[in-house]
Enzyme design. Structure first.
Site, PDB file in Angstrom:
ATOM      1  N   ASP A 192       0.956  -0.931   0.106  1.00 38.38           N
ATOM      2  CA  ASP A 192      -0.103  -0.166   0.064  1.00 38.38           C
ATOM      3  C   ASP A 192       1.012   1.120  -0.196  1.00 38.38           C
ATOM      4  O   ASP A 192       1.589   1.610   0.954  1.00 38.38           O
ATOM      5  CB  ASP A 192      -0.899  -0.235   1.261  1.00 38.38           C
ATOM      6  N   HIS A 193       0.860   2.065  -0.882  1.00 39.30           N
ATOM      7  CA  HIS A 193       2.102   3.010  -1.149  1.00 39.30           C
ATOM      8  C   HIS A 193       1.788   4.165  -0.075  1.00 39.30           C
ATOM      9  O   HIS A 193       2.654   4.778   0.170  1.00 39.30           O
ATOM     10  CB  HIS A 193       2.011   3.752  -2.757  1.00 39.30           C
ATOM     11  N   HIS A 255      -5.819   2.540   1.618  1.00 40.44           N
ATOM     12  CA  HIS A 255      -5.049   3.979   2.032  1.00 40.44           C
ATOM     13  C   HIS A 255      -5.566   4.618   3.373  1.00 40.44           C
ATOM     14  O   HIS A 255      -4.980   4.885   4.386  1.00 40.44           O
ATOM     15  CB  HIS A 255      -4.908   5.088   0.902  1.00 40.44           C
TER      16      HIS A 255
HETATM   17  C1  BG6 Z   1      -4.222   5.349  -5.863  1.00 38.48           C
HETATM   18  C2  BG6 Z   1      -5.380   5.330  -6.374  1.00 38.48           C
HETATM   19  O1  BG6 Z   1      -4.148   4.043  -5.077  1.00 38.48           O
HETATM   20  O2  BG6 Z   1      -4.084   6.398  -4.790  1.00 38.48           O
HETATM   21  C3  BG6 Z   1      -5.602   6.818  -7.098  1.00 38.48           C
HETATM   22  O3  BG6 Z   1      -5.925   4.322  -7.336  1.00 38.48           O
HETATM   23  C4  BG6 Z   1      -5.560   7.837  -6.188  1.00 38.48           C
HETATM   24  O4  BG6 Z   1      -7.066   6.963  -7.495  1.00 38.48           O
HETATM   25  C5  BG6 Z   1      -4.121   7.687  -5.424  1.00 38.48           C
HETATM   26  O5  BG6 Z   1      -5.134   8.895  -7.031  1.00 38.48           O
HETATM   27  C6  BG6 Z   1      -3.742   8.781  -4.207  1.00 38.48           C
HETATM   28  O6  BG6 Z   1      -2.406   8.626  -4.007  1.00 38.48           O
HETATM   29  P1  BG6 Z   1      -1.609   9.696  -3.356  1.00 38.48           P
HETATM   30  O7  BG6 Z   1      -0.516   9.316  -2.874  1.00 38.48           O
HETATM   31  O8  BG6 Z   1      -1.626  10.925  -4.641  1.00 38.48           O
HETATM   32  O9  BG6 Z   1      -2.639  10.282  -2.220  1.00 38.48           O
END
Ligand code: BG6
Length: 508
Positions: A192-193, A255
Site C-alpha cells: 500500500d503506497h 489507504h
Molecule cells: C491510488 C488510487 O491508489 O492512490 C488513485 O488508485 C489515487 O485513484 C491515489 O489517486 C492517491 O495517492 P496519493 O499518494 O496521491 O494520495
C-alpha cells in the site's frame, strides 16, 4: 523499514523479477525507485532485473524502454553511470500465465541467469500487473516451484502484490486463500503506497517515541478523528478501472484504513512486523460492522459534475471516456465509523475522500475535547477555537497543533493559533517516489510496512456494508458536486448533525 541509524543493511543478492515490466507502474514508480536506491548504494551487490514480457522481446529493447521511462519519470537527476550499472543487468524473459508451459521455460532461464549472475537464488517477484493476473501468475510460479523455500528460508522467494487486493471481502479472501496455498504469509508483500510516505510512518514515531501523547490518546480527551484524502484530479484516462471501482474501494479499505489503523492501534510491545501488524489488524477488526441501513445513514457518496479546478476544466464524470453514461459510481465518499474498544468507544472516525475537489490535501485531524467549562466569563466557551492535532501528509508534510492563546491587551480575549512542525524545515530529503523504502524493505525481508492477510480482510469487512447498501441503492442517494468544489453538501451534514464540522485548513 530503514531504521534511521545510518548503517543501512545491504540487501542480499537477488533477482528482481517484474511482471508488467512495460506498464505504467514499472515506469513511473518501480524503476525510478530502483534508480534512487542505486544512487544511495542500497541495492544488493549482485542484482539483476528480469522483465517478464508476454511476447518475445529482446533484452536490449527492454533496456532501452526502461531507460526512456526512467528519463521521463526519475525523481532525481539521472547520472548516466548509475543508470548504466542498473540497466546493464536487465534481461527479458517471455512468460504468459495463459500458456503454462512458458513458466517451465521461465524457470529454466531464470535459474541459468541466477547461476551466471551469482544472485544466490534469492528472488523477488513483483506483480506490477492488473489485479486479475495476480492469482494466475502466482499459481504458475508455484506450480513450477519458483516460490518454494527451504525450511531455513534460504534462498528466499518473495512475491510483491500491488493494490487493489480484491474488490470486496469475498474476493480478497479468495485471493488470500489462493496465495496462501502456494506460499507462506511471510513470503507475501501486499503493498500500500501510503505506507511508503514518510509522514505516514511518522505517525508511529509521533505516538510511540513521545511520552506525552499516549495519556491523552483516548476517548477521555479526543472528541473525534477526521481522515481526509482530497484530490484535485479527475478520473482522467482511468475510466474503465475507476467506474468499476469507485472512491470507496479505491481508497478506503487500503489507504484511509492504513491511516486509521496507525492512529487508532494500541501501542505495540515491540517494533517488529508480527507485533505491529497484529495491533493494526486488531484495531481494524474492532471497527463496528454496520447494518446496511446504518451504513446508508452514516455515509455520503457523490459524483462530480462539470466544473473548473484552477485553470483546468473538467466535464461531468459520466462523460469520461470508458465510464457508463448512467454510471452510479461514486467519485467522493464520506463515512462515519466507530471502533468498539475501550480506547475509542463513542469516538467517531469521520473519513472522506474524493476526486476533482478544490484542493489536494491528505491529513489526519485529531480533535480534542473542549476545555470543560467557561472560566473566562468574557469569553464564552462557544467561541474558543477548536483544539486539533493535525498530521499533514500532502501537500505539506508536518504536524500542527491548534490551541487557544491570549490576545495581547488589558482584557482576556482568546484566539486560536497554530504551532507548526514542517518536515522540510528540519530535514532535507532527496526527492523520492515513496516506493524506495517499500522496495528496500522487501529486499531485506522486513514486512512491517506491508499488509497482512487478516488486516486486508478486516478492512474489507468494515466497508462491505457500505458497498452492499450503495449497490442496492444504485442512483438513489448519490449526490452530485461541482468539480472544483468542497464536495457534496451532504458530507458537511454528516458532521453537523453530530454538532461537529470538518476542519477547515488555516488560510495562507
Ligand atoms: C491510488 C488510487 O491508489 O492512490 C488513485 O488508485 C489515487 O485513484 C491515489 O489517486 C492517491 O495517492 P496519493 O499518494 O496521491 O494520495
Amino acid at each position: 523499514m530503514a531504521n534511521g541509524s545510518f548503517a543501512y543493511k545491504k540487501p542480499d543478492s537477488c533477482a528482481f523479477v517484474i511482471f508488467g515490466v512495460t506498464g505504467d507502474l514499472t515506469h513511473r514508480l518501480v524503476m525510478p525507485s530502483l534508480y534512487n536506491l542505486a544512487t544511495s548504494n542500497l541495492l544488493p551487490d549482485r542484482f539483476c532485473i528480469v522483465g517478464i514480457t508476454r511476447k518475445e522481446a529482446s533484452s536490449e529493447k527492454l533496456r532501452d524502454d526502461l531507460l526512456e521511462g526512467l528519463r521521463k519519470y526519475a525523481t532525481r537527476h539521472i547520472d548516466d553511470e548509475v543508470a548504466k550499472r542498473l540497466l546493464q543487468c536487465v534481461t527479458a524473459i517471455e512468460a504468459d500465465p495463459a500458456e503454462p508451459e512458458s513458466f517451465d521455460r521461465l524457470k529454466d532461464k531464470l535459474e541459468k541467469l541466477e547461476a551466471k549472475r551469482e544472485t544466490g537464488g534469492n528472488r523477488l517477484f513483483y506483480l506490477a500487473t492488473p489485479p486479475n493476473a495476480f492469482a494466475p501468475i502466482a499459481e504458475q510460479l508455484g506450480r513450477v516451484g519458483l516460490l518454494q523455500e527451504q525450511d531455513n528460508g534460504t534462498p528466499w522467494h518473495r512475491l510483491v502484490v500491488e493494490k487493489p487486493f480484491g474488490t470486496d471481502l469475498a474476493s480478497a479472501k479468495a485471493l488470500n486463500d489462493k496465495l496462501l496455498k502456494i506460499m507462506d504469509e511471510h513470503q507475501i508483500y501486499r503493498i500500500d503506497h501510503y505506507l511508503g510516505k514518510e509522514t505516514v510512518q511518522n505517525i508511529l514515531v509521533l505516538r510511540f517515541a513521545n511520552g506525552m501523547f499516549e495519556p491523552i490518546w483516548n476517548r477521555h480527551h479526543i472528541d473525534h478523528v477526521q481522515i481526509t484524502v482530497e484530490e484535485t484530479l479527475g478520473v482522467g484516462t482511468r475510466g474503465s478501472f475507476y467506474d468499476a471501482t469507485g472512491a470507496l474501494r479505491d481508497m478506503v479499505p487500503n489507504h484511509l484504513f492504513q491511516l486509521l489503523s496507525l492512529v487508532a492501534m494500541e501501542p505495540p510491545a515491540r517494533f517488529d512486523a508480527h507485533t505491529v501488524r497484529s495491533e493494526k489488524a486488531e484495531v481494524l477488526s474492532a471497527i463496528q460492522i454496520q447494518s446496511e441501513a446504518e451504513a446508508l445513514q452514516n455515509s455520503v457518496r457523490g459524483q462530480y459534475t462539470a466544473g473548473q479546478i484552477g485553470n483546468t476544466k473538467l466535464s461531468d464524470y459520466s462523460r469520461t471516456e470508458d465510464v457508463k453514461p448512467d454510471s452510479a459510481t461514486e467519485t467522493f465518499a464520506a463515512l462515519k465509523l466507530t471502533i468498539d474498544n475501550w480506547r475509542w468507544a463513542g469516538v467517531p472516525f469521520y473519513l472522506r475522500t474524493g476526486k476533482a475537489l478544490n484542493q489536494k490535501r491528505t491529513e489526519v485531524a485529531i480533535k480534542f475535547r473542549q476545555a470543560p467549562f467557561a472560566m473566562f466569563t468574557c469569553t464564552p466557551v462557544d467561541t474558543l477555537a477548536e483544539n486539533y492535532l493535525v498530521i499533514a501528509i500532502e501537500p505539506t508534510q508536518g504536524i500542527t497543533l491548534q490551541f487557544n492563546t491570549k490576545i495581547p491587551g488589558p482584557s482576556i480575549r482568546t484566539d486560536g493559533v497554530e504551532m507548526k512542525f514542517n518536515y522540510k524545515d528540519y530535514f532535507q530529503a532527496e526527492p523520492a517516489t515513496g516506493y524506495e523504502t517499500l522496495i528496500y524493505d522487501c529486499m531485506i525481508g522486513d514486512n512491517i510496512l506491508f499488509q497482512r492477510a487478516d488486516s486486508v480482510e478486516a478492512g474489507w469487512k468494515a466497508v462491505q456494508p457500505f458497498i452492499d447498501a450503495w449497490k442496492k441503492a444504485g442512483g438513489d442517494g448519490l449526490q452530485t458536486y461541482t468539480a472544483g468544489s468542497e464536495g457534496p453538501e451532504a458530507a458537511a451534514e454528516l458532521l453537523t448533525r453530530d454538532g461537529r464540522s470538518w476542519r477547515k485548513p488555516a488560510q495562507g
